[in-house]
Design an enzyme around this catalytic site. Structure first.
Site, PDB file in Angstrom:
ATOM      1  N   GLU A 113       0.512  10.414   2.807  1.00  9.58           N
ATOM      2  CA  GLU A 113       1.055  10.697   1.467  1.00  9.58           C
ATOM      3  C   GLU A 113       2.419  11.378   1.492  1.00  9.58           C
ATOM      4  O   GLU A 113       3.256  11.141   0.620  1.00  9.58           O
ATOM      5  CB  GLU A 113       0.066  11.561   0.658  1.00  9.58           C
ATOM      6  N   GLU A 134      -9.630   9.544   2.822  1.00 13.82           N
ATOM      7  CA  GLU A 134     -10.359  10.525   2.004  1.00 13.82           C
ATOM      8  C   GLU A 134     -11.726   9.994   1.576  1.00 13.82           C
ATOM      9  O   GLU A 134     -12.691  10.757   1.476  1.00 13.82           O
ATOM     10  CB  GLU A 134      -9.496  10.903   0.793  1.00 13.82           C
ATOM     11  N   ALA A 174      -4.722   4.856  -2.099  1.00 13.54           N
ATOM     12  CA  ALA A 174      -4.610   4.648  -3.535  1.00 13.54           C
ATOM     13  C   ALA A 174      -3.534   3.591  -3.759  1.00 13.54           C
ATOM     14  O   ALA A 174      -2.629   3.422  -2.938  1.00 13.54           O
ATOM     15  CB  ALA A 174      -4.227   5.954  -4.216  1.00 13.54           C
ATOM     16  N   GLY A 192      -6.071   7.590   0.434  1.00 14.46           N
ATOM     17  CA  GLY A 192      -7.362   7.601  -0.264  1.00 14.46           C
ATOM     18  C   GLY A 192      -8.481   6.940   0.537  1.00 14.46           C
ATOM     19  O   GLY A 192      -9.657   7.257   0.347  1.00 14.46           O
TER      20      GLY A 192
HETATM   21  N1  COA Z   1      -1.208   0.314  -2.545  1.00 10.27           N
HETATM   22  C1  COA Z   1      -0.859  -0.873  -3.058  1.00 10.27           C
HETATM   23  N2  COA Z   1      -0.710  -1.987  -2.339  1.00 10.27           N
HETATM   24  C2  COA Z   1      -0.956  -1.889  -1.020  1.00 10.27           C
HETATM   25  C3  COA Z   1      -1.318  -0.692  -0.400  1.00 10.27           C
HETATM   26  C4  COA Z   1      -1.450   0.465  -1.222  1.00 10.27           C
HETATM   27  N3  COA Z   1      -1.832   1.653  -0.738  1.00 10.27           N
HETATM   28  N4  COA Z   1      -1.458  -0.898   0.930  1.00 10.27           N
HETATM   29  C5  COA Z   1      -1.203  -2.206   1.127  1.00 10.27           C
HETATM   30  N5  COA Z   1      -0.894  -2.798  -0.040  1.00 10.27           N
HETATM   31  C6  COA Z   1      -0.555  -4.205  -0.264  1.00 10.27           C
HETATM   32  C7  COA Z   1       0.862  -4.531   0.158  1.00 10.27           C
HETATM   33  O1  COA Z   1       1.791  -4.160  -0.852  1.00 10.27           O
HETATM   34  C8  COA Z   1       0.784  -6.019   0.364  1.00 10.27           C
HETATM   35  O2  COA Z   1       0.778  -6.638  -0.891  1.00 10.27           O
HETATM   36  P1  COA Z   1       1.700  -7.985  -1.122  1.00 10.27           P
HETATM   37  O3  COA Z   1       1.142  -8.992  -0.152  1.00 10.27           O
HETATM   38  O4  COA Z   1       1.433  -8.323  -2.563  1.00 10.27           O
HETATM   39  O5  COA Z   1       3.098  -7.588  -0.802  1.00 10.27           O
HETATM   40  C9  COA Z   1      -0.615  -6.193   0.951  1.00 10.27           C
HETATM   41  O6  COA Z   1      -1.358  -5.026   0.570  1.00 10.27           O
HETATM   42  C10 COA Z   1      -0.633  -6.282   2.453  1.00 10.27           C
HETATM   43  O7  COA Z   1       0.021  -5.137   2.977  1.00 10.27           O
HETATM   44  P2  COA Z   1       1.267  -5.221   3.991  1.00 10.27           P
HETATM   45  O8  COA Z   1       2.037  -3.929   3.849  1.00 10.27           O
HETATM   46  O9  COA Z   1       2.021  -6.496   3.799  1.00 10.27           O
HETATM   47  O10 COA Z   1       0.494  -5.258   5.392  1.00 10.27           O
HETATM   48  P3  COA Z   1       1.046  -4.736   6.801  1.00 10.27           P
HETATM   49  O11 COA Z   1       0.059  -5.200   7.811  1.00 10.27           O
HETATM   50  O12 COA Z   1       2.467  -5.081   6.975  1.00 10.27           O
HETATM   51  O13 COA Z   1       0.953  -3.119   6.698  1.00 10.27           O
HETATM   52  C11 COA Z   1      -0.080  -1.016   6.150  1.00 10.27           C
HETATM   53  C12 COA Z   1      -0.288  -2.477   6.548  1.00 10.27           C
HETATM   54  C13 COA Z   1      -1.447  -0.401   5.860  1.00 10.27           C
HETATM   55  C14 COA Z   1       0.595  -0.245   7.311  1.00 10.27           C
HETATM   56  C15 COA Z   1       0.822  -0.942   4.913  1.00 10.27           C
HETATM   57  O14 COA Z   1       0.296  -1.810   3.933  1.00 10.27           O
HETATM   58  C16 COA Z   1       0.929   0.428   4.307  1.00 10.27           C
HETATM   59  O15 COA Z   1       1.628   1.278   4.825  1.00 10.27           O
HETATM   60  N6  COA Z   1       0.229   0.673   3.165  1.00 10.27           N
HETATM   61  C17 COA Z   1       0.304   1.887   2.433  1.00 10.27           C
HETATM   62  C18 COA Z   1      -0.490   2.987   3.119  1.00 10.27           C
HETATM   63  C19 COA Z   1      -0.328   4.301   2.371  1.00 10.27           C
HETATM   64  O16 COA Z   1       0.718   4.871   2.284  1.00 10.27           O
HETATM   65  N7  COA Z   1      -1.443   4.759   1.779  1.00 10.27           N
HETATM   66  C20 COA Z   1      -1.490   5.989   1.071  1.00 10.27           C
HETATM   67  C21 COA Z   1      -1.298   5.745  -0.365  1.00 10.27           C
HETATM   68  S1  COA Z   1      -1.398   7.281  -1.281  1.00 10.27           S
END
Ligand code: COA
Length: 259
Positions: A133, A113, A65, A110
């Site tokens: 989460e 999920e 999400a 999400g």
């Molecule tokens: N919500 C909003 N934005 C998200 C996102 C999320 N769940 N997951 C990734 N993004 C965005 C990042 O903020 C970034 O945006 P920006 O370029 O404007 O800063 C872009 O997507 C790329 O992500 P980034 O974190 O730079 O890539 P990475 O390769 O370094 O890391 C992940 C990848 C998946 C490990 C990392 O993005 C992450 O941990 N995301 C969240 C996962 C999460 O907690 N999901 C559950 C949500 S309830």
């Protein structure tokens, strides 16, 4: 409806829906969730579609999400947020047409999920599944605490939910979270082959099988068996059942009409 965040391609009665917000790793915002719900309704009604594949554009399936949406949530909003997302994913799970997740990359929160709501999951070796989460001070809210233990058992599910750790496609397959794991360039082909195999079967039988498993999983065994017998019996009235059994006896492929 015009879709801004989803791509749709239909070929050989297989609809491939691509979640297309790659700059944010396909994170699910409210607009995306509304589009997924509308897409499921549209595909349910489309007689040219018999099976659905869901995948992600770029290096993610869906990275969860949208966290900026969660961070800005007003007081009293989160329960509604979860119920809305659950309802959208339930439409996937209750689809009478088989839905296959082709998990190409991050399937976190999400995204995991979403994959869990699909009937079958095919993972790339580059997939990363997880429910992180708790790292945000939250718990899964789109069905993860309910579907994951039903799929892989309580202990393995609680380990993933409580650690927030990610696992790769190979480990997901070992746990039964993914049905198969393949090299990235074989992912869509494998999902399509699986969909095509399903499409050789009677569409009413597919729908009744999905219903029997969905309802039966949450029923007592006796109730589930009664439901199964009722659905089995309901197929007696279909031309497809007559055709399928006759084709076997006549040693020819069946021609199902969905009637
Ligand atoms: N919500 C909003 N934005 C998200 C996102 C999320 N769940 N997951 C990734 N993004 C965005 C990042 O903020 C970034 O945006 P920006 O370029 O404007 O800063 C872009 O997507 C790329 O992500 P980034 O974190 O730079 O890539 P990475 O390769 O370094 O890391 C992940 C990848 C998946 C490990 C990392 O993005 C992450 O941990 N995301 C969240 C996962 C999460 O907690 N999901 C559950 C949500 S309830």
């Amino acid at each position: 409806m015009a879709y801004e965040l989803l791509l749709l391609e239909i070929e050989d009665r297989i609809a491939t829906v691509t979640i297309n917000r790659p700059d944010k790793l396909n994170a699910l915002n409210d607009a995306m969730m509304r589009e997924i719900g509308s897409m499921m309704d549209e595909l349910a009604a489309d007689t040219n579609v018999g099976a659905i594949i869901i995948t992600g554009a770029g290096r993610a399936f869906v990275a969860g999400a949208d966290i900026s949406r969660l961070a800005a949530a007003p007081t009293g909003d989160l329960e509604k947020f979860a119920r809305f997302g659950q309802a959208v994913f339930r439409r996937i799970e209750l689809s009478a047409k088989p839905v296959i997740a082709a998990v190409n990359g991050f399937a976190l929160g999400g995204g995991c999920e979403l994959a869990l709501a699909c009937h079958v999951r095919v993972a790339s070796t580059q997939a990363k599944f997880g429910l992180p989460e708790v790292k945000l001070g939250l718990i899964p809210g789109y069905g993860g605490t309910q579907r994951l233990p039903r799929l892989i058992g309580r202990g393995a599910a609680l380990q993933l939910i409580l650690t927030g750790d990610s696992i790769d496609g190979t480990e997901a397959a070992r746990l039964g979270l993914a049905n198969a794991v393949v090299e990235p360039d074989a992912l869509l082909g494998t999902a399509r082959t699986m969909a095509a195999t399903m499409l050789k079967n009677g569409p009413i039988a597919l729908a009744r099988a999905i219903e029997a498993v969905d309802v039966g999983l949450d029923a007592a065994l006796e109730d589930g068996l009664r439901l199964e017998a009722r659905l089995f019996g309901s197929l007696e009235a279909t031309a497809d059942m007559r055709e399928g059994t006759r084709a076997f006896l006549e040693k020819r492929p069946a021609k199902f009409r969905g009637a």
